[in-house]
Design an enzyme around this catalytic site. Structure first.
Site, PDB file in Angstrom:
ATOM      1  N   HIS A  24      28.436  16.461  -2.097  1.00  0.00           N
ATOM      2  CA  HIS A  24      28.712  17.692  -1.361  1.00  0.00           C
ATOM      3  C   HIS A  24      27.416  18.277  -0.805  1.00  0.00           C
ATOM      4  O   HIS A  24      26.464  18.511  -1.521  1.00  0.00           O
ATOM      5  CB  HIS A  24      29.378  18.712  -2.285  1.00  0.00           C
ATOM      6  CG  HIS A  24      29.745  19.978  -1.599  1.00  0.00           C
ATOM      7  ND1 HIS A  24      29.881  21.165  -2.265  1.00  0.00           N
ATOM      8  CD2 HIS A  24      30.012  20.252  -0.289  1.00  0.00           C
ATOM      9  CE1 HIS A  24      30.213  22.127  -1.419  1.00  0.00           C
ATOM     10  NE2 HIS A  24      30.294  21.589  -0.206  1.00  0.00           N
ATOM     11  N   ASP A  32      22.209   8.710  18.779  1.00  0.00           N
ATOM     12  CA  ASP A  32      22.424   7.993  20.030  1.00  0.00           C
ATOM     13  C   ASP A  32      21.297   6.994  20.275  1.00  0.00           C
ATOM     14  O   ASP A  32      20.367   6.863  19.467  1.00  0.00           O
ATOM     15  CB  ASP A  32      22.599   8.965  21.200  1.00  0.00           C
ATOM     16  CG  ASP A  32      21.342   9.789  21.502  1.00  0.00           C
ATOM     17  OD1 ASP A  32      20.220   9.320  21.232  1.00  0.00           O
ATOM     18  OD2 ASP A  32      21.498  10.910  22.037  1.00  0.00           O
ATOM     19  N   ASP A  69      32.469  19.664   5.156  1.00  0.00           N
ATOM     20  CA  ASP A  69      32.220  20.847   4.334  1.00  0.00           C
ATOM     21  C   ASP A  69      32.940  22.078   4.888  1.00  0.00           C
ATOM     22  O   ASP A  69      32.775  22.424   6.053  1.00  0.00           O
ATOM     23  CB  ASP A  69      30.712  21.106   4.271  1.00  0.00           C
ATOM     24  CG  ASP A  69      30.334  21.983   3.097  1.00  0.00           C
ATOM     25  OD1 ASP A  69      31.242  22.539   2.439  1.00  0.00           O
ATOM     26  OD2 ASP A  69      29.127  22.111   2.821  1.00  0.00           O
ATOM     27  N   MET A  79      22.390  18.467  19.072  1.00  0.00           N
ATOM     28  CA  MET A  79      21.080  18.907  19.519  1.00  0.00           C
ATOM     29  C   MET A  79      21.221  19.758  20.777  1.00  0.00           C
ATOM     30  O   MET A  79      21.812  19.333  21.764  1.00  0.00           O
ATOM     31  CB  MET A  79      20.178  17.694  19.808  1.00  0.00           C
ATOM     32  CG  MET A  79      18.754  18.059  20.224  1.00  0.00           C
ATOM     33  SD  MET A  79      17.787  16.602  20.726  1.00  0.00           S
ATOM     34  CE  MET A  79      17.665  15.721  19.152  1.00  0.00           C
ATOM     35  N   TYR A 204      15.314  17.356  14.602  1.00  0.00           N
ATOM     36  CA  TYR A 204      14.539  16.257  14.023  1.00  0.00           C
ATOM     37  C   TYR A 204      14.184  16.548  12.557  1.00  0.00           C
ATOM     38  O   TYR A 204      14.285  15.665  11.694  1.00  0.00           O
ATOM     39  CB  TYR A 204      13.253  16.032  14.817  1.00  0.00           C
ATOM     40  CG  TYR A 204      13.451  15.444  16.195  1.00  0.00           C
ATOM     41  CD1 TYR A 204      14.507  14.569  16.465  1.00  0.00           C
ATOM     42  CD2 TYR A 204      12.583  15.753  17.233  1.00  0.00           C
ATOM     43  CE1 TYR A 204      14.692  14.031  17.724  1.00  0.00           C
ATOM     44  CE2 TYR A 204      12.757  15.214  18.506  1.00  0.00           C
ATOM     45  CZ  TYR A 204      13.813  14.351  18.743  1.00  0.00           C
ATOM     46  OH  TYR A 204      13.986  13.816  19.992  1.00  0.00           O
ATOM     47  N   ASN A 224      23.588  12.946  19.876  1.00  0.00           N
ATOM     48  CA  ASN A 224      23.329  12.958  18.432  1.00  0.00           C
ATOM     49  C   ASN A 224      24.228  13.968  17.722  1.00  0.00           C
ATOM     50  O   ASN A 224      24.473  15.070  18.221  1.00  0.00           O
ATOM     51  CB  ASN A 224      21.865  13.312  18.160  1.00  0.00           C
ATOM     52  CG  ASN A 224      20.913  12.385  18.876  1.00  0.00           C
ATOM     53  OD1 ASN A 224      20.917  11.179  18.657  1.00  0.00           O
ATOM     54  ND2 ASN A 224      20.096  12.943  19.757  1.00  0.00           N
TER      55      ASN A 224
END
Length: 238
Positions: A24, A32, A69, A79, A204, A224
């Protein structure tokens, strides 16, 4: 590719192993083609190759196994566009595809809370998008004490057959088909968003703390996606 009953064939043994080991709050990045997956994974995450696969098809397969979650505002994140791409009006249609997949998987109910009922005590109206009404028929939101200090908990749905918004009874409002209304205690309610947006370099840094990064062949810009694992309500094994 695996040959197992009930398991999407495009999920590799390495990816299945990672999904099973995650707990969890652990996160997995579906990266990508342009994402620096190998560099990011030098900071700790497991690198999993899924070359040639697009993220939408991989996302659909992953969501058949991975619970998301419900204790956070959004269990999925993309992003955010850099300022120069925003200025030139770059479009990200792949995000719409992600949101659609998340909704079809039942992972997100995009509801907007509105407190109202002046003079009659606090009540709540949850406005459902027209495209989502059929996914939550004759259902209303349970009062979510997510931010209530006495009783924290996740967002929940309760099936309440019948009822037309009368006091003490929950159900679809007779005056507006797109609304469900109920009396509610004075608590702060929250709802999940389909996708959070994270600044590029923050993305990142968050990816460096992920459990695994899946390097895909997705060619869409800003494709991404970070997924946060939730919990399963399992029956006792014995």
């Amino acid at each position: 590719m695996v040959a197992l009953k009930g398991v999407p064939a495009l999920l590799s043994p390495e990816l299945l192993y990672a999904l099973a080991r995650m707990g969890h709050g652990d996160e997995i990045v579906l990266a990508d083609l342009n994402f620096p997956a190998s560099s990011i994974c030098q900071c700790g995450p497991m690198e999993i190759r899924a070359d040639g696969l697009g993220i939408p098809q991989l996302l659909e397969a992953v969501l058949k196994l991975l619970p998301l979650d419900t204790y956070v505002e959004s269990p999925a994140a993309v992003m955010e566009l850099v300022p120069s791409d925003k200025e030139r009006g770059l479009q990200t249609p792949v995000w719409t595809e992600y949101e659609s997949i998340l909704r079809r998987a039942g992972c997100v109910v995009s509801l907007q809370p509105q407190l109202w009922g002046k003079g009659q005590g606090p009540s709540v109206s949850w406005r459902l998008r027209r495209s989502q009404r059929q996914r939550v028929p004759s259902s209303v939101l349970k009062w979510s004490p997510t931010h209530h200090p006495e009783n924290p908990g996740p967002l929940a749905l309760l099936h309440q057959p019948g009822g037309r918004g009368a006091p003490g009874q929950c159900g679809p409002s007779s005056s507006a088909p797109e609304l469900s209304t109920c009396p509610a205690p004075p608590r702060i309610l929250t709802c999940q968003r389909a996708l959070a947006k994270i600044e590029r370099f923050e993305f990142y840094e968050r990816a460096k703390k992920a459990f695994a990064v899946v390097a895909t062949g997705e060619t869409a810009l800003y494709g991404n996606l970070i997924l946060r694992k939730g919990v399963l309500a399992l029956n006792p094994l014995l």
